[in-house]
Design a protein around this motif. Sequence first.
Motif, short mmCIF file in Angstrom:
data_model
loop_
_atom_site.label_atom_id
_atom_site.label_comp_id
_atom_site.label_asym_id
_atom_site.label_seq_id
_atom_site.Cartn_x
_atom_site.Cartn_y
_atom_site.Cartn_z
N ALA A 91 0.83 -1.21 0.00
CA ALA A 91 0.00 0.00 0.00
C ALA A 91 0.87 1.26 0.00
CB ALA A 91 -0.92 -0.01 1.21
N LEU A 92 1.93 1.25 0.80
CA LEU A 92 2.83 2.40 0.86
C LEU A 92 3.52 2.62 -0.49
CD1 LEU A 92 3.93 4.53 2.88
CD2 LEU A 92 5.85 2.98 3.29
N ALA A 93 3.90 1.53 -1.16
CA ALA A 93 4.57 1.64 -2.46
C ALA A 93 3.66 2.33 -3.47
CB ALA A 93 4.95 0.25 -2.96
N ARG A 94 2.37 1.97 -3.48
CA ARG A 94 1.44 2.60 -4.42
C ARG A 94 1.30 4.09 -4.13
NH1 ARG A 94 0.74 -2.56 -4.75
NH2 ARG A 94 -0.43 -3.52 -6.47
N THR A 95 1.28 4.45 -2.86
CA THR A 95 1.18 5.86 -2.49
C THR A 95 2.43 6.62 -2.94
OG1 THR A 95 -0.14 5.25 -0.56
CG2 THR A 95 0.84 7.45 -0.56
N TRP A 96 3.60 6.06 -2.70
CA TRP A 96 4.85 6.71 -3.06
C TRP A 96 5.01 6.82 -4.57
CZ3 TRP A 96 8.92 9.56 -1.91
CH2 TRP A 96 10.09 9.43 -2.67
N SER B 246 -8.99 3.62 -3.82
CA SER B 246 -9.38 4.50 -2.71
C SER B 246 -9.38 3.76 -1.38
CB SER B 246 -10.78 5.07 -2.98
OG SER B 246 -11.73 4.02 -3.12
N ARG B 247 -9.33 2.41 -1.45
CA ARG B 247 -9.28 1.60 -0.22
C ARG B 247 -7.85 1.24 0.17
NH1 ARG B 247 -13.65 -0.30 -3.13
NH2 ARG B 247 -12.40 -1.96 -4.09
N ASN B 248 -6.88 1.85 -0.51
CA ASN B 248 -5.49 1.56 -0.21
C ASN B 248 -5.16 1.84 1.26
OD1 ASN B 248 -3.04 0.63 -1.49
ND2 ASN B 248 -2.19 2.67 -1.16
N TRP B 249 -5.71 2.91 1.80
CA TRP B 249 -5.43 3.27 3.19
C TRP B 249 -5.98 2.22 4.15
CZ3 TRP B 249 -8.86 4.56 7.17
CH2 TRP B 249 -10.21 4.63 6.81
N LEU B 250 -7.11 1.59 3.80
CA LEU B 250 -7.68 0.56 4.66
C LEU B 250 -6.77 -0.67 4.71
CD1 LEU B 250 -11.50 0.66 3.87
CD2 LEU B 250 -10.39 1.12 6.07
N LYS C 236 -0.51 11.86 2.38
CA LYS C 236 -1.89 12.29 2.60
C LYS C 236 -2.93 11.23 2.20
CE LYS C 236 -5.12 16.06 1.63
NZ LYS C 236 -5.33 17.36 0.92
N PRO C 237 -2.76 10.50 1.08
CA PRO C 237 -3.78 9.49 0.69
C PRO C 237 -3.93 8.36 1.72
CG PRO C 237 -2.41 10.06 -1.20
CD PRO C 237 -1.75 10.67 0.01
N LEU C 238 -2.95 8.18 2.59
CA LEU C 238 -3.05 7.10 3.58
C LEU C 238 -3.91 7.48 4.77
CD1 LEU C 238 0.56 5.58 3.60
CD2 LEU C 238 -1.52 4.66 2.53
N ARG C 239 -4.32 8.74 4.87
CA ARG C 239 -5.32 9.18 5.85
C ARG C 239 -4.92 8.75 7.27
NH1 ARG C 239 -11.12 7.56 3.42
NH2 ARG C 239 -11.76 8.86 5.19
N PHE C 240 -3.87 9.35 7.76
CA PHE C 240 -3.32 8.96 9.06
C PHE C 240 -4.31 9.15 10.21
CE2 PHE C 240 0.57 8.06 7.15
CZ PHE C 240 1.47 7.60 8.10
#
Length: 562
Positions: free
Chosen positions: A171-176, A189-193, A232-236
Amino acid sequence: MPSLTSALDRLATLASASHARACVLLVLLSLAAFLPGFQTLQPLDRDEPRFAQASKQMLETRDFVDIRFQDEARHKKPVGIYWLQSATVAAGEALGVPQARTQIWLYRIPSLVGAIATVLLTYWALLAFVSARMALLGAALMAACVLLGVEARIAKTDAMLAACAVATMGALARTWLDWTRSLAFVPSSRNWLVFWGATALGLLLKGPIVPMVWGLAILVLSLRERSFRWLKPLRFGPGLLLCLVVVLPWFLAIAWKTGGSFFAESVGQDMLGKVAEGQEKHWGPPGLYLLIFFGTYWPAAAFAAMAVPFAWLRRREPQVLFLLAWIVPSWLVFEAVPTKLPHYVLPLYPAVTALLLLAVLNDGIDRFRRGSVATALLVVIVPLALTGVIVAANWSLDGTIPYLALPFLLLALFVAGTVVAAFRRSDFEGALWRGVVASLLLGLGVYGFAVESLRSFKLSPRLAEAVRSVGCSDPAVMTVGYREPSLVFLVGTDLAMGADGSAAATFLAQPGCRVALVEARHAAAFQAALPATGITPRLVTTLRGFNLNGGRRLEIAVLTRP
């Protein structure tokens, strides 16, 4: 072997045509890699039976908050794996599995599921870096990895923990990569979940290990970007709240039940103890993980070593930078900690696999570099050494030869030789697929046949069987001189641990059906104490075997009241 090459090529092409096919093949491959020996392998001292016994006691006491091994508090790890193991055993009981609570394979099911999940999540994570065909190969290499195969067969936390780590890093790789415009698709959009759900489960399994891996990677990447905005997309905010909802109830319950001693022991003694000194004889010098890497990451380790120059030259590229941030900081932490256990670095191996695949795709492995063929020959060393050790152990300890295992071991050795041949032809993809085949054959030979023939290693199962043979349904049992957790798991929670032979004699003199297990070093004290008890015990049998933990041969008498 052109036919093998063409067969593997057709299989890879067919399976990588859709994600569903790839996942089906990976599940089948994982089962072929992990199931041999899964049910027949004895409880492996000492960690596995400690976990299993604590889970068994949860079922016995119906206390699913506190964690105990006999009367001793086991405040080392959070509760996650014990819940999973208890659930699988309870399901086994409901389905009518005989003696479910002493069937070690039931406790191993969460590890098997975790190992298969690690393979599938490796495929998913690698799709952010390479094509479906290469991601399939990378996931197959993880299924073939020696270390993951071991953890799939042991009832403890590490296979499931690896799955959690791979999920968070995928998930982190896709965000980066989306931030750096290196990703060809927009993350779900469910990557953060996925990221926070896996983090929460990881916290319940082994505390801060999963957050440490992604936290160090985030630190490196954010320093490189001089910004944390890419996260930001990971919605901490919602993610941390999700973690609290999942983990806080048990942490509050265990704090209340133990008066806070759980945290004092798990953090103050277990975790900080491992940082300060090597615990339980597991000390190792810095660099040990690098040294054993060629065995634990076999069969791909030699090729991964050849990918290091590629990784260094391309270290500033977003994909390579991310993988190095995944591997290097955590690896350095594990090398710096005095307590060394091979499975600590397992969550980093999917990133090593990704670097290897990128090197293959970008001509980063030089077949003509000096020493490259010698490095590739390391693929042959593991099956060769393992075959020699197994044959020597069988002959030395049991006076036998593992005839059923030898064909598979020798065939694995032969296929490993063809890996080197394919490498010399610069067929790197073919060489890696052949390594997967060699690993399947080696696992079948070792776990399916060779380990089963090593009867001397099965002291606890043989002693438990001898106890059951005395004729009464629920005997009281004491052991003197042999105190392995596997014996507690197989004989029962109430197994008494005697200090010496005289304690065993006194124990047998008490009323009721009683069995004493007396190791030979305590036999003289046992015989000397008998006249005062007024009994003459009956010798049921004498068992001889080899205790791997003590590294010595043992002779144990099984005695009961006349």
